[in-house]
Design an enzyme around this catalytic site. Sequence first.
Site, mmCIF file in Angstrom:
data_model
loop_
_atom_site.group_PDB
_atom_site.id
_atom_site.type_symbol
_atom_site.label_atom_id
_atom_site.label_comp_id
_atom_site.label_asym_id
_atom_site.label_seq_id
_atom_site.Cartn_x
_atom_site.Cartn_y
_atom_site.Cartn_z
ATOM 1 N N TRP A 103 0.824 -1.212 0.000
ATOM 2 C CA TRP A 103 0.000 0.000 0.000
ATOM 3 C C TRP A 103 0.852 1.253 0.000
ATOM 4 O O TRP A 103 0.549 2.232 -0.703
ATOM 5 C CB TRP A 103 -0.970 -0.023 1.174
ATOM 6 C CG TRP A 103 -1.945 -1.142 1.022
ATOM 7 C CD1 TRP A 103 -2.021 -2.293 1.763
ATOM 8 C CD2 TRP A 103 -2.961 -1.262 0.012
ATOM 9 N NE1 TRP A 103 -3.012 -3.105 1.284
ATOM 10 C CE2 TRP A 103 -3.604 -2.511 0.211
ATOM 11 C CE3 TRP A 103 -3.371 -0.447 -1.036
ATOM 12 C CZ2 TRP A 103 -4.655 -2.946 -0.603
ATOM 13 C CZ3 TRP A 103 -4.416 -0.873 -1.857
ATOM 14 C CH2 TRP A 103 -5.042 -2.109 -1.636
ATOM 15 N N ASP A 173 -1.874 7.053 6.113
ATOM 16 C CA ASP A 173 -2.929 6.169 5.612
ATOM 17 C C ASP A 173 -3.257 5.194 6.732
ATOM 18 O O ASP A 173 -2.476 4.295 7.035
ATOM 19 C CB ASP A 173 -2.435 5.431 4.368
ATOM 20 C CG ASP A 173 -3.418 4.391 3.851
ATOM 21 O OD1 ASP A 173 -4.519 4.258 4.427
ATOM 22 O OD2 ASP A 173 -3.081 3.696 2.874
ATOM 23 N N LYS A 197 -12.915 -1.345 6.800
ATOM 24 C CA LYS A 197 -12.255 -2.246 7.727
ATOM 25 C C LYS A 197 -12.678 -1.978 9.173
ATOM 26 O O LYS A 197 -13.107 -2.878 9.861
ATOM 27 C CB LYS A 197 -10.733 -2.140 7.567
ATOM 28 C CG LYS A 197 -10.256 -2.456 6.144
ATOM 29 C CD LYS A 197 -8.780 -2.278 5.980
ATOM 30 C CE LYS A 197 -8.344 -2.332 4.531
ATOM 31 N NZ LYS A 197 -8.586 -3.616 3.868
#
Length: 362
Positions: A103, A173, A197
């Site tokens: 990511w 993030d 999530k």
Amino acid sequence: MTKRAYNFNAGPAALPLEVLERAQKEFVDYQGNGMSIMEMSHRGAVYEAVHNEAQQRLLSLLGNPEGYKVLFLQGGASTQFAMLPLNLLGEGQVASYVATGSWADKAISEAKLIGEAHVAASSEAQDFMQIPALEDIQIPDNAAYLHVTSNETIGGIQYKEFPDTGNVPLIVDMSSDILSRPLDMSQFGMIYAGAQKNLGPSGVTVVVAREELLANSPKSIPTIMRYSTYLKNNSLYNTPPSFAIYMVNEVLKWIEEQGGLEGVARNNERKAALIYDAIDQSGGFYKGAAEVSSRSNMNITFRLSSEELDKAFAKASEQAGFVGLKGHRSVGGLRASIYNAVPYESCEALVEFMKDFQAKNS
């Protein structure tokens, strides 16, 4: 209702059963309005009250930090990878990143399309199975910001503390561990997260940032890509993902009911310790993938002695009612994602299954 699955999906992931049941009751008729929240105008007072309440509740859980604003956007963290440098990377500046896995690498790749990107530290030499030492992070003098990924879902590694970046804004993030533990928001210029999530269903992305970082977007980029557009319009410039935001508000209520971030963190630590102990006490039958000091409390990655045994474990777990334990296709192995809404009882059931599988396959 049939028995709930043991849901260890990495995302979209488990939602609190209590939240799903509340939403079910209000799905057709929201608070006596004769229609679903999904059917209402985003310009109407009923929806706008939910919208504003979700913003205020999120800031409250974060300690009501002074000078921060909440934006509700779309496009997931992947869109933020581009919006960040478009909005914050000025002429003569570089965008600085810590490379910790898939990511973070995607965020770096997007920044390189827009301007100069700098890697301040990397754990590639460790196969992205640990977080770089904070003292190894080298931030250029002309850095517009330093970006880190707080939790890498694929490798199963997580920052335990964050670097002190001084006057350089720290951008994080937090898609896979937001609201999983208490935070001192004063250390961050901005945090952002896809909701799917720990916050709610997929479809909405949350940004929490210092107002000055949001207020002066370049006029040279498309209007819809400017943070200032959403700031000026209370995230109502275009039609927001209204049902997803309603669900975020309900999840935030649930977090309050768990004792806030302190209560959620205690439960997450108990869940993670339970599964990591099962791995570490297996006599080597199970092997943790991440370096111990970097282990994530959200995504527990592990392996067995062979790929064939990994596949056998994944297949047997599915037959036993466990969902999502196969590791990411890029690295293989096994992974249990134990976000906020995964019950402790599901983790207990997983540990019992692991012990049973070991007994049958040793």
